[in-house]
Design a protein around this motif. Structure first.
Motif, mmCIF file in Angstrom:
data_model
loop_
_atom_site.group_PDB
_atom_site.id
_atom_site.type_symbol
_atom_site.label_atom_id
_atom_site.label_comp_id
_atom_site.label_asym_id
_atom_site.label_seq_id
_atom_site.Cartn_x
_atom_site.Cartn_y
_atom_site.Cartn_z
ATOM 1 N N ILE A 13 0.863 -1.172 0.000
ATOM 2 C CA ILE A 13 0.000 0.000 0.000
ATOM 3 C C ILE A 13 0.900 1.221 0.000
ATOM 4 N N ARG A 14 0.708 2.078 -0.992
ATOM 5 C CA ARG A 14 1.548 3.271 -1.134
ATOM 6 C C ARG A 14 0.654 4.490 -1.342
ATOM 7 N N ARG A 15 0.768 5.461 -0.462
ATOM 8 C CA ARG A 15 -0.027 6.675 -0.624
ATOM 9 C C ARG A 15 0.539 7.516 -1.769
ATOM 10 N N VAL A 16 -0.344 7.925 -2.676
ATOM 11 C CA VAL A 16 0.103 8.694 -3.847
ATOM 12 C C VAL A 16 -0.334 10.146 -3.797
ATOM 13 N N THR A 17 -1.371 10.498 -3.017
ATOM 14 C CA THR A 17 -1.755 11.895 -2.832
ATOM 15 C C THR A 17 -2.190 12.104 -1.392
#
Length: 244
Positions: free
Chosen positions: A240-244
């Motif tokens: 899981i990678r936050r992009v904004t």
């Protein structure tokens, strides 16, 4: 960065769900990681280092599926090597099968439920379910039997071989396992958090992690559509990678 062009083990063909999801105004990327089939008793650390380490970035959340971790802990057993007691045979015919699998609706999975939580608790769960069914309630057997019983996976399609002929128990020490994997990755230069999850096509939950409880609840929402699939994808890891 366009992760669609990363040289990583990602099963694009098998996975059809969207890569990104928006939760509470923030967007998160879900990156499934394809591995070889992790066999019962196989060491977990080399699997994490081989497949997850090249993909991880600082700040990522790595999630591991319970079945893979439980198998690596040796908590998977062939059904043809088991003997089920008469009580397990009798009870297995009377429980409601889950929408995601056979649940405890076969003698071998019921046998392991009895071994894991004990005969008194299983009998109490059965008694409660008999009463509450009269009032239109279902699922109380699994609720009373508890997580160790409820989380047992049985064999059959679409489970990937050899687990299509095995009973897989719940993973042991989920929080400690998550902490161990995080420490391994920190030692390899990755500042990440780690989660052990149980997810399927009707939802999921976090069994143990290095996150706060609030972030665990957030993860359950991020993964609610089961972005890694649950059949022959062989994607027991994800990011899981936050992009904004």
């Amino acid at each position: 960065m366009d992760h669609g062009h990363l040289d990583v083990p990602y099963d694009e063909e098998a996975h059809q769900r969207p890569r990104e999801i928006e939760v509470d105004g923030a967007r998160f990327e879900r990156i499934p990681i394809k591995t070889h089939v992790v066999l019962p008793g196989e060491a977990l650390d080399p699997v994490i280092e081989k497949y997850a380490l090249p993909v991880l970035q600082d700040g990522d959340w790595l999630f591991m599926t319970e079945k893979m971790v439980a198998a690596s802990q040796g908590r998977a057993y062939r059904v043809d090597e088991m003997t089920s007691r008469p009580l397990a045979v009798w009870l297995s015919k009377r429980v409601v099968r889950t929408t995601t699998g056979i649940g405890l609706g076969m003698p071998e999975t019921m046998e392991w439920a009895i071994r894991e939580v004990g005969t008194p608790r299983i009998l109490f769960a059965a008694a409660v379910s008999v009463v509450t069914k009269r009032f239109g309630r279902t699922g109380d057997f699994y609720r009373v039997a508890g997580t160790k019983a409820r989380g047992i996976d049985g064999p059959g399609y679409p489970t990937i071989p050899p687990y299509d002929e095995m009973v897989v128990l719940t993973a042991a020490k989920p929080r400690q396992t998550s902490e161990h994997v995080r420490d391994v990755l920190v030692g390899r230069g990755r500042s990440v958090n780690v989660l052990l999850v149980d997810i399927n096509d009707i939802g999921g939950n976090v069994l143990g992690s290095t996150l706060t409880r609030a972030d665990e609840l957030l993860v359950a929402r991020i993964l609610k559509d089961n972005p890694i699939g649950q059949g022959h994808e062989s994607t027991p890891l994800g990011i899981i990678r936050r992009v904004t």
